[in-house]
Design an enzyme around this catalytic site. Structure first.
Site, PDB file in Angstrom:
ATOM      1  CG  HIS A  85      -0.321  -0.197   2.521  1.00 28.80           C
ATOM      2  ND1 HIS A  85       0.453   0.789   3.094  1.00 28.80           N
ATOM      3  CD2 HIS A  85      -0.311  -1.249   3.392  1.00 28.80           C
ATOM      4  CE1 HIS A  85       0.898   0.359   4.255  1.00 28.80           C
ATOM      5  NE2 HIS A  85       0.459  -0.881   4.464  1.00 28.80           N
ATOM      6  CE  LYS A  93      -6.905   2.412  11.099  1.00 27.60           C
ATOM      7  NZ  LYS A  93      -7.049   1.059  10.708  1.00 27.60           N
ATOM      8  CG  HIS A 138       4.156  -1.482   2.182  1.00 23.56           C
ATOM      9  ND1 HIS A 138       2.904  -1.987   1.939  1.00 23.56           N
ATOM     10  CD2 HIS A 138       4.599  -2.118   3.286  1.00 23.56           C
ATOM     11  CE1 HIS A 138       2.603  -2.895   2.852  1.00 23.56           C
ATOM     12  NE2 HIS A 138       3.615  -2.997   3.692  1.00 23.56           N
ATOM     13  CB  CYS A 164      -2.790  -9.685  18.802  1.00 19.99           C
ATOM     14  SG  CYS A 164      -3.494  -9.006  17.275  1.00 19.99           S
ATOM     15  CE  LYS A 224      -7.818  -5.511   1.296  1.00 17.86           C
ATOM     16  NZ  LYS A 224      -7.426  -6.789   1.884  1.00 17.86           N
ATOM     17  CG  HIS A 236      -4.713  -6.131  14.528  1.00 18.82           C
ATOM     18  ND1 HIS A 236      -3.552  -6.005  15.256  1.00 18.82           N
ATOM     19  CD2 HIS A 236      -4.365  -6.022  13.216  1.00 18.82           C
ATOM     20  CE1 HIS A 236      -2.541  -5.851  14.421  1.00 18.82           C
ATOM     21  NE2 HIS A 236      -3.003  -5.856  13.188  1.00 18.82           N
ATOM     22  CB  CYS A 248      -5.631  -6.572  19.400  1.00 15.43           C
ATOM     23  SG  CYS A 248      -4.366  -5.553  18.630  1.00 15.43           S
ATOM     24  CB  CYS A 301       0.270  -7.451  17.190  1.00  9.71           C
ATOM     25  SG  CYS A 301      -0.932  -6.145  17.414  1.00  9.71           S
TER      26      CYS A 301
HETATM   27 ZN   LIG Z   1      -3.208  -6.794  17.123  1.00  7.41          ZN
END
Ligand SMILES: [Zn+2]
Length: 503
Positions: free
Chosen positions: A20, A298, A23, A128, A301, A148, A145, A131
């Protein structure tokens, strides 16, 4: 002058998905610094690559019904393609599934064992998978988490542990004394606060029965290394640390490791601890960037606002995208990708400030003096502007502020645009042609300097400018800076640098 080495790395991208824009930005930040260091004559090595182990990729492959080897071989392709698309100047693309990485990571593990920093213990905790780490109470929100928003798994395993707590004070000392520089200041304070609370020993392996995909722990084939343990070692395995090769001898430690803000604690904590345990030199600096949003939100998708770096390069061209990500996005803070803003920046900075100045100056010199420069007589104002621009440029690039360094180039071009308006060479040409050509020669000198400064940011555009100026910088940077084009030097005609973006 002795040549310094400069080793720069990006974090390795996790291959469980497509690359994305984040990166792309990280790769570009490192590329800009790598190109800058080559420019000023440092012997530079630039590493990027992919992180291919861990339970996420393993699960994805299982769900897709293909082997995990096949999955990573497929998923690495767009990351490798992205390096080409971005015009990266990296020297190596490392894959952690490679044989050289595996054996190198094992050698590093063995060094930790030899130093009595690895022990076996039973661990029960909340893991998690997103993570790839055990979560403490602070990382949980409503039992999920915090990053996430997923419930972690309760795992009870017998694992190997790394005595990270032992290195807490040493790491703190390295950071407070700036032997390990953390850019920016806010991130440095953040990690120091964590060190104040104290680092815990960390589970450093997973039983193979739970996760068969990883680097095998030396002398215990029932365990694979914790994914962060092997991933972090890529920065030295890429240099063939295993064989203590000439590459490793020459380039380690790194001068700069570019990472995202979410993985600072892994790099400034675990990684430094591992190096201390292995009695290896530690990197000089860690540069931490922020996250990117898309049109103020943010990226997700479900919102359909994910910015694909391939798409925007197809739409706008590689140099304008490089420019936006390096100059419009704050280097060490969060930033936004916004198409309207992109067009504004493109128009004001690239098409107008740079492109128009270049077209006007070169066209007038063609018209008034057959494209030939006079002997440069630099005014005090020009000399001053060049000096200020270079000073700011060097200073900011050394501070990991690529945005401010780019702004210094823009300020120099601003000066050029004002200079042309103040002196009006088109009016002078009628009465004092010599003076008009003198002004244009000064502006050619300003453009020559700008092209050198732009090389790390806009490599293609800088090359076009230099081609049009019939100018090849000398290998020695200082000589290049000090040597203007000679009297009677002829420049070439050509197209405008930045065609308008149709909206
Ligand atoms: Zn996480």
């Amino acid at each position: 002058m002795s040549q310094e080495t400069y080793y720069i790395t990006t974090a390795i991208a996790y291959v469980n998905g497509r690359p994305h824009i984040g990166h792309a930005m990280e790769m570009l930040q490192a590329d800009c610094l790598a190109r800058y260091n080559r420019l000023i004559g440092n012997d530079t090595y630039f590493l990027t690559g992919t992180d291919e182990f861990g339970s996420k990729v393993y699960k994805t492959a299982e769900d897709a019904g293909i082997s995990v080897e096949k999955l990573v071989d497929q998923n690495v392709i767009p990351f490798q393609e992205l390096t080409t698309k971005l015009n990266l100047s990296h020297d190596q693309f490392i894959r952690t599934s490679s044989a050289q990485h595996r054996t190198g990571a094992q050698k590093l593990w063995q060094k930790l064992v030899d130093n009595n920093d690895i022990y076996k213990d039973t661990y029960e905790g909340l893991y998690c998978i997103g993570c790839e780490t055990y979560l403490g109470p602070k990382e949980l929100e409503d039992g999920k988490c915090a990053i996430h928003k997923k419930e972690p798994e309760l795992i009870k395993e017998e694992n190997y542990f790394f005595k990270l707590s032992k290195y807490n004070d040493q790491i703190k000392e390295l950071i407070t004394s700036d032997k390990l520089k953390i850019h920016p200041e806010a991130r440095r304070n953040e990690i120091l606060a964590q060190l104040e609370r104290g680092l815990h020993d960390i589970s450093f392996s997973r039983p193979k029965s739970a996760l068969p995909w990883g680097v095998e722990v030396p002398n215990d084939s029932d365990h694979v290394m914790y994914v962060w343990c092997d991933a972090l070692s890529n920065y030295i395995t890429a240099l063939d640390f295993e064989h203590d090769s000439a590459l490793f001898q020459k380039y380690w430690p790194a001068q700069m490791q570019v990472i995202g803000k979410d993985i600072l604690r892994f790099h400034a904590g675990i990684w430094i601890g591992m190096l201390l345990a292995a009695k290896l030199p530690i990197p000089e600096a860690i540069g931490v960037h922020g996250f990117m949003t898309s049109e103020g939100h943010k990226m997700s998708k479900s919102l359909g606002n994910v910015i694909d770096p391939f798409d925007i390069i197809d739409q706008y061209g590689v140099d304008p995208v490089r420019y936006y990500l390096l100059k419009e996005i704050p280097t060490a803070d969060d930033g936004d990708f916004n198409h309207d803003r992109f067009k504004e920046v493109h128009q004001s900075d690239l098409a107008n400030n740079l492109g128009n100045l270049f077209s006007r100056v070169t066209a007038m010199l063609q018209k008034y003096n057959d494209g030939k420069t006079l002997e440069l007589k630099a005014s005090e104002a020009l000399t001053q502007s060049l000096e200020t621009a270079w000073q700011t440029y060097h200073h900011q690039l050394k501070q990991f502020d690529l945005k401010k360094a780019a702004e210094a180039i823009m300020q120099l071009l601003d000066f050029g645009n004002k200079y042309i308006e103040q002196n009006q060479p088109w009016t002078l040409a009628k009465t004092e042609p010599e003076h008009a050509n003198q002004i244009l020669t000064e502006l050619i000198e300003l453009l020559r300097h700008s092209s050198i400064m732009l090389t790390p940011y806009l490599p293609q555009t800088a090359a076009v400018i230099q081609e049009r100026l019939n100018y090849v910088p000398t290998a020695d940077f200082q000589t290049s800076i000090k040597t203007p084009l000679p009297q009677g030097h002829e420049i070439s005609k050509g197209e405008s640098l930045f065609p308008r973006i149709e909206s």
